[in-house]
Design a protein around this motif. Structure first.
Motif, PDB file in Angstrom:
ATOM      1  N   VAL A 227       0.825  -1.217   0.000  1.00 46.68           N
ATOM      2  CA  VAL A 227       0.000   0.000   0.000  1.00 46.68           C
ATOM      3  C   VAL A 227       0.862   1.272   0.000  1.00 46.68           C
ATOM      4  CG1 VAL A 227      -1.905  -1.193   1.142  1.00 46.68           C
ATOM      5  CG2 VAL A 227      -0.323   0.179   2.530  1.00 46.68           C
ATOM      6  N   ILE A 228       2.139   1.099   0.239  1.00 51.42           N
ATOM      7  CA  ILE A 228       3.047   2.255   0.307  1.00 51.42           C
ATOM      8  C   ILE A 228       3.690   2.525  -1.048  1.00 51.42           C
ATOM      9  CG2 ILE A 228       5.178   3.135   1.386  1.00 51.42           C
ATOM     10  CD1 ILE A 228       3.042   2.783   3.493  1.00 51.42           C
ATOM     11  N   ASP A 229       3.706   3.798  -1.454  1.00 49.46           N
ATOM     12  CA  ASP A 229       4.524   4.227  -2.583  1.00 49.46           C
ATOM     13  C   ASP A 229       5.906   4.500  -1.984  1.00 49.46           C
ATOM     14  OD1 ASP A 229       5.907   5.560  -4.514  1.00 49.46           O
ATOM     15  OD2 ASP A 229       4.468   7.202  -4.739  1.00 49.46           O
ATOM     16  N   GLU A 230       6.766   3.489  -2.049  1.00 51.57           N
ATOM     17  CA  GLU A 230       8.033   3.561  -1.316  1.00 51.57           C
ATOM     18  C   GLU A 230       8.921   4.708  -1.795  1.00 51.57           C
ATOM     19  OE1 GLU A 230      10.063  -0.190  -0.960  1.00 51.57           O
ATOM     20  OE2 GLU A 230       8.261  -1.209  -0.251  1.00 51.57           O
ATOM     21  N   ALA A 231       8.975   4.912  -3.111  1.00 55.63           N
ATOM     22  CA  ALA A 231       9.831   5.987  -3.636  1.00 55.63           C
ATOM     23  C   ALA A 231       9.335   7.347  -3.131  1.00 55.63           C
ATOM     24  CB  ALA A 231       9.835   5.954  -5.158  1.00 55.63           C
ATOM     25  N   GLY A 232       8.019   7.536  -3.139  1.00 51.90           N
ATOM     26  CA  GLY A 232       7.440   8.798  -2.684  1.00 51.90           C
ATOM     27  C   GLY A 232       7.689   9.025  -1.200  1.00 51.90           C
ATOM     28  N   LEU A 233       7.518   7.967  -0.407  1.00 53.59           N
ATOM     29  CA  LEU A 233       7.712   8.105   1.038  1.00 53.59           C
ATOM     30  C   LEU A 233       9.173   8.395   1.361  1.00 53.59           C
ATOM     31  CD1 LEU A 233       6.517   7.992   3.899  1.00 53.59           C
ATOM     32  CD2 LEU A 233       6.912   5.523   3.892  1.00 53.59           C
ATOM     33  N   LEU A 234      10.073   7.711   0.645  1.00 58.71           N
ATOM     34  CA  LEU A 234      11.511   7.941   0.860  1.00 58.71           C
ATOM     35  C   LEU A 234      11.877   9.386   0.561  1.00 58.71           C
ATOM     36  CD1 LEU A 234      13.706   5.025  -0.505  1.00 58.71           C
ATOM     37  CD2 LEU A 234      14.181   6.425   1.501  1.00 58.71           C
ATOM     38  N   GLN A 235      11.369   9.877  -0.564  1.00 63.46           N
ATOM     39  CA  GLN A 235      11.663  11.265  -0.958  1.00 63.46           C
ATOM     40  C   GLN A 235      11.153  12.235   0.119  1.00 63.46           C
ATOM     41  OE1 GLN A 235       9.967  12.457  -4.750  1.00 63.46           O
ATOM     42  NE2 GLN A 235      10.407  14.618  -4.284  1.00 63.46           N
ATOM     43  N   LEU A 236       9.917  12.007   0.554  1.00 65.00           N
ATOM     44  CA  LEU A 236       9.309  12.892   1.554  1.00 65.00           C
ATOM     45  C   LEU A 236      10.102  12.864   2.858  1.00 65.00           C
ATOM     46  CD1 LEU A 236       6.857  14.706   2.363  1.00 65.00           C
ATOM     47  CD2 LEU A 236       5.778  12.619   3.206  1.00 65.00           C
ATOM     48  N   ALA A 259      19.276   3.499   5.655  1.00 68.33           N
ATOM     49  CA  ALA A 259      20.459   4.341   5.461  1.00 68.33           C
ATOM     50  C   ALA A 259      20.091   5.825   5.440  1.00 68.33           C
ATOM     51  CB  ALA A 259      21.155   3.957   4.152  1.00 68.33           C
ATOM     52  N   LYS A 260      18.986   6.156   4.773  1.00 69.03           N
ATOM     53  CA  LYS A 260      18.649   7.579   4.586  1.00 69.03           C
ATOM     54  C   LYS A 260      17.803   8.165   5.711  1.00 69.03           C
ATOM     55  CE  LYS A 260      19.232   7.526  -0.382  1.00 69.03           C
ATOM     56  NZ  LYS A 260      18.605   7.262  -1.666  1.00 69.03           N
TER      57      LYS A 260
END
Ligand code: 3PG
Length: 305
Positions: A227-236, A259-260
């Motif tokens: 259910v998670i947009d992982e790329a979007g959540l990481l960016q945010l 890491a991030k």
């Protein structure tokens, strides 16, 4: 009749004993395939069984092809996105779940993750309390309702949104209803996800939605990684160093998150939400009863295909 319990992540012994008591009473044979590591082991184990109890174990067309005598598969748990329902129907196999049986266990873990999160992962620094914070519950099903009950004990303000549950029903439980999921994220300090993984919900928890969370916001996921947009959540999370993500389902980008977003990201090593003796007993024994009731009396309550 032969019943297989196929659990890559095994039930507690007390639950297996309880399942066996039900199948013994019906005169059925019970076989176990636990902690298997290869799909070939599952394909071999299903060859001559009439019924199966599974957890997050994948039952796809290949498994159903190999299970020539299979009549019923019961997912001991809530989410059945691991069963290919169309393939089950095509193979004339009934698929069921056991709704609600492990819900309290999952709900309690939400608070385990939250206390860990607001106390800065127990690193010795001063954290915050949950009391007085506003908790948003996304989907007001069995788990969501248990989360609401426990949240009130913590003295939290509770709000919920559910696309399929009328606002009135949410408010009867003493929970404020949001009119849409955007409002839920806008209004809350913490959002806890309890939506299933469906074509509509996949990647729906995205950059634009999560960025609505209050400063210091926390997203907690005991639902599904899909259910998670992982790329979007990481960016945010890189743009907003105030946000935390706590999850019981390791994302595909686990290493990148770790890491991030060090100190703000935590994933359990293995999905633990339903891993309690109580949840295993409730869901496992319910599954066994559903199998016996179906095979003996044709009862199809909780059929999902
Ligand atoms: C469920 O859908 O019931 C939960 O996610 C629990 O899954 P599990 O049985 O694989 O722990």
């Amino acid at each position: 009749m032969k019943v297989l319990v196929a659990t890559e992540k095994p039930f507690s012994q007390v639950a297996v004993d309880g399942i066996k008591a039900v199948t013994d009473a019906a005169g059925y044979e019970l076989v176990l395939l636990e902690k298997y590591t290869e799909k070939s082991q599952l394909l071999e184990a299903v060859a001559d069984v009439d019924a199966m109890i599974i957890r997050s174990d994948k039952v796809d067309a290949e498994v159903l092809d190999a299970a020539k005598q299979l009549k019923i598969v019961v997912r001991a748990g809530a989410g059945y996105d691991n069963i290919d329902l169309q393939a089950a129907t095509d193979h004339k196999v009934v698929a069921m779940n056991t709704p609600g049986q492990n819900a309290n266990s999952v709900a309690e873990l939400v608070f385990g993750l939250l206390v860990f999160g607001v106390r800065n992962f127990f690193n010795g620094t001063s954290g915050t309390e949950l009391k007085g914070k506003k908790l948003g519950i996304l989907a007001f099903g069995n788990v969501g309702r248990n989360v609401a009950r426990i949240a009130k004990g913590f003295g939290m303000e509770v709000m919920a949104y559910d696309a399929y549950c009328p606002e009135k029903e949410i408010e009867i439980s003493g929970v404020k209803a949001a009119s849409c999921q955007e409002e839920l994220f806008d209004q809350c300090d913490i959002v806890s996800l309890h939506i299933p993984a469906t074509p509509e919900t996949k990647q729906s928890i995205n950059y634009d939605l999560v960025k609505r969370l209050h400063k210091g916001g926390i997203l907690v996921n005991t639902a599904r990684k899909e259910v998670i947009d992982e790329a979007g959540l990481l960016q945010l999370m890189q743009e907003r160093s105030d946000l935390k993500y706590l999850t019981d389902i390791k994302p595909d980008a686990d290493e990148e998150f770790a890491a991030k977003c060090a100190g703000r990201y935590f994933a359990t090593p293995k999905k633990m939400g339903a891993q309690t003796a109580e949840a295993n007993v409730n869901a496992g024994i319910a599954a066994a009863h559903q199998i016996v009731d179906f095979l003996e009396k044709g009862v199809t309550r909780f059929k999902v295909n």
